[in-house]
Structure formats: C-alpha cells, structure tokens
Write an enzyme that holds these catalytic residues in place. Structure first.
Site, PDB file in Angstrom:
ATOM      1  N   PHE A 293     -25.161  51.902 101.657  1.00 49.90           N
ATOM      2  CA  PHE A 293     -25.470  50.859 101.576  1.00 49.90           C
ATOM      3  C   PHE A 293     -24.516  49.680 101.573  1.00 49.90           C
ATOM      4  O   PHE A 293     -23.636  49.378 102.236  1.00 49.90           O
ATOM      5  CB  PHE A 293     -25.436  50.663  99.777  1.00 49.90           C
ATOM      6  CG  PHE A 293     -23.980  51.101  98.975  1.00 49.90           C
ATOM      7  CD1 PHE A 293     -23.021  49.634  98.974  1.00 49.90           C
ATOM      8  CD2 PHE A 293     -22.995  51.820  98.786  1.00 49.90           C
ATOM      9  CE1 PHE A 293     -21.988  49.511  98.054  1.00 49.90           C
ATOM     10  CE2 PHE A 293     -21.855  52.168  98.250  1.00 49.90           C
ATOM     11  CZ  PHE A 293     -21.076  51.009  97.658  1.00 49.90           C
ATOM     12  N   CYS A 294     -25.968  48.694 101.562  1.00 50.16           N
ATOM     13  CA  CYS A 294     -24.752  47.323 101.987  1.00 50.16           C
ATOM     14  C   CYS A 294     -25.403  46.202 101.082  1.00 50.16           C
ATOM     15  O   CYS A 294     -26.559  46.301 100.137  1.00 50.16           O
ATOM     16  CB  CYS A 294     -25.487  47.212 103.461  1.00 50.16           C
ATOM     17  SG  CYS A 294     -26.782  47.321 103.981  1.00 50.16           S
ATOM     18  N   THR A 295     -25.265  44.974 101.211  1.00 47.73           N
ATOM     19  CA  THR A 295     -26.207  43.812 100.834  1.00 47.73           C
ATOM     20  C   THR A 295     -27.461  43.765 100.181  1.00 47.73           C
ATOM     21  O   THR A 295     -28.013  44.405  99.459  1.00 47.73           O
ATOM     22  CB  THR A 295     -25.265  42.357 101.478  1.00 47.73           C
ATOM     23  OG1 THR A 295     -23.961  42.370 101.038  1.00 47.73           O
ATOM     24  CG2 THR A 295     -26.065  41.040 100.252  1.00 47.73           C
TER      25      THR A 295
ATOM     26  N   GLY B  47     -29.271  45.368 102.949  1.00 49.74           N
ATOM     27  CA  GLY B  47     -30.451  46.707 103.488  1.00 49.74           C
ATOM     28  C   GLY B  47     -30.178  46.607 105.287  1.00 49.74           C
ATOM     29  O   GLY B  47     -30.679  48.247 105.464  1.00 49.74           O
TER      30      GLY B  47
ATOM     31  N   ILE C 186     -27.710  46.201  97.812  1.00 46.66           N
ATOM     32  CA  ILE C 186     -26.822  46.014  96.896  1.00 46.66           C
ATOM     33  C   ILE C 186     -28.261  44.872  95.839  1.00 46.66           C
ATOM     34  O   ILE C 186     -28.364  45.303  94.767  1.00 46.66           O
ATOM     35  CB  ILE C 186     -25.626  45.431  96.773  1.00 46.66           C
ATOM     36  CG1 ILE C 186     -25.066  46.705  97.794  1.00 46.66           C
ATOM     37  CG2 ILE C 186     -25.023  45.243  95.285  1.00 46.66           C
ATOM     38  CD1 ILE C 186     -24.000  46.027  97.962  1.00 46.66           C
TER      39      ILE C 186
END
Length: 268
Positions: free
Chosen positions: A177-179, A181, A206
């Site tokens: 996951f990241c901020t 995508g 996220i």
C-alpha cells in the site's frame, strides 16, 4: 459544503510516447482555468494533484479525458478551504514515479487490486506479508499495524529492499500500500517481474481507504501524509492535526511550538 476548493489526485500508467507535446497545451488549459498543482508527464503515463473550484477542475479533467488513452482516468477527490498549492506546474519526467528499475511496466502487469472493503480481510491473514511502499517520514505519521517498513528515504530505494529482503519461494503472498496507489502499483509490477505470483495492492491507496472505510471499522492508525500544504489527512480525508518537523522529520502536533526531538520550530 463549507470547503469550496476541490483537490483532485489522479494517475494512470499508459503509453504516452508524445508526452512532451502534451505539456504546453495542458499547462495553458490549467492556467486558463485558474487551477494550481503539479502534473507529471512521462512516456509511461501521468501523475497529478490539482486544485481549484469544481467547475475549473472538472474542465481540466474533461480536457484530459478527451484523449482516448485517459478516458477512464480515476480521480480521488478531497476538499479544503483554500488551494494548497502556490502555482501550476506541468513537468516532463523519465518516470511518473521514479523506481529506476528498467523493464518494469505496470500498464502491462501489476499486482491484483484489492478494494478498501476487502483490504482488512486480506491483511489480517497470517500468510500475507504486508509492506508499506512509502518513505520513512510518511510511515512515522501513520500506518497499518504489522506492516513492514522498508526504511526508504526515496521511493527508488524500495527496489533494492524488495530484491534483497523478499524471496518468491518463501514470501508467497505479498500485499502493498501507499498514499494514492501509484507507488505500490509500480512496486508490485517489480515483484511480478522477479517471479512473485500472488501480489496485491490497495486500490486507490490509503486515501481511498480513509474515504471508504468507517473509522470504527478501520485498521488504520494515525494520519496520512500528503504532498501539499495540508501535510496530513485523517478519516474522511479531513486535514489532520499532526505534521512533520522540517529539520529532523519527526512527527509533531500542529499545536506544538517546537519539535520535542530536535527543538526546531520549522514545521512543514
């Protein structure tokens, strides 16, 4: 809604061999609409966060979607009481997110998308290795419990971490996951190139999770760093109450007069 400014974040991995020719007309369109923010263009696609009044932002999005390659552009919306950018920039890049790993093409192959509603069930499974694809200073602000932190200061460093620390024969199922995508989409493509088979990514990152999942059902802890003047967001994508010390990158409250770690009063 009290907040009148729409902030639109979007990206897409798609072949844009003519990306250099796209820059000036796009910049002109944004400036004419009084939209500010940053758009990155590269042969591998587009990555952007722009802000303005809704009709203005919608006009820029409509212009982009006139290009058949961007017709299905997915946009993440949030709101603020002012434009959190000083000016409009459209930049040409080698990559819209720099991994510096030749041969990685998320437009052709990337990890399976997991919707926010299904994310909790996936990452609570014991055989799933959860990896945070963000940088150290972002991880300090918040995350999912049990996620492994690669300890990077720049995204491209994650390629070495994934190559050295993960083994496709042992780490059978990997979720990232990241901020928003974009980083986990590229990182999952890197893993697939290295022989991993069951690789997953949080669709929309996220920000999508914080918008879609109710706080009482959420596994997220803390706030989410964003790359604009808001600095952090909480559930519902509201401006958060923590920020980062510009000197030592420690997490501090916006109400603090100085950083408890280094004593600096320089906050992002």
């Amino acid at each position: 809604m009290d907040n009148l400014i729409l902030i639109a974040a979007f990206y897409k991995f798609v072949s844009l061999p003519d990306y250099q020719a796209l820059r000036q007309p796009l910049l002109d369109r944004c400036r004419a609409a009084n939209v500010r923010g940053t758009i990155l263009l590269a042969s591998e696609g587009i990555n952007a966060t722009i802000a303005g009044e809704r009709p203005a932002v919608d006009s820029v999005l409509a212009y982009l979607r006139e290009d058949p390659r961007l017709a299905d552009l997915m946009v993440k919306e949030s709101f603020h009481d002012s434009i959190p950018f000083g000016r409009m920039k459209v930049r040409l890049k080698r990559e819209i997110v720099a991994l510096k790993a030749p041969g990685v093409d998320p437009a052709k192959r990337a990890g399976a998308f997991i919707e926010p509603k299904d994310w909790n069930r996936l990452i609570e499974q014991d055989d799933v290795l959860l990896i945070d694809a963000r940088n150290n200073y972002e991880v300090r602000m918040g995350g999912f419990p049990g996620a492994r932190n690669p300890g990077t200061e720049s995204f491209h460093e994650i390629a070495r971490y994934l190559a050295e620390e993960l083994d496709p024969n042992e780490d059978k199922r990997v979720a990232m996951f990241c901020t928003g995508g974009i980083r986990c989409e590229k990182a999952t493509a890197f893993l697939l190139n290295r022989g991993f088979e069951q690789v997953y990514q949080l669709r929309g990152g996220i920000l999508n999770y914080l918008e879609k999942i109710k706080p009482q059902e959420s596994l997220w802890q803390g706030e989410c760093f964003v790359f604009d003047e808001r600095v952090s967001l909480d559930h519902g994508l509201r401006k958060g109450c923590i920020t980062i010390c510009d000197d030592c990158k420690s997490v501090v409250k916006v109400t603090d007069e100085e950083c408890r770690q280094c004593g600096s009063a320089n906050f992002l």
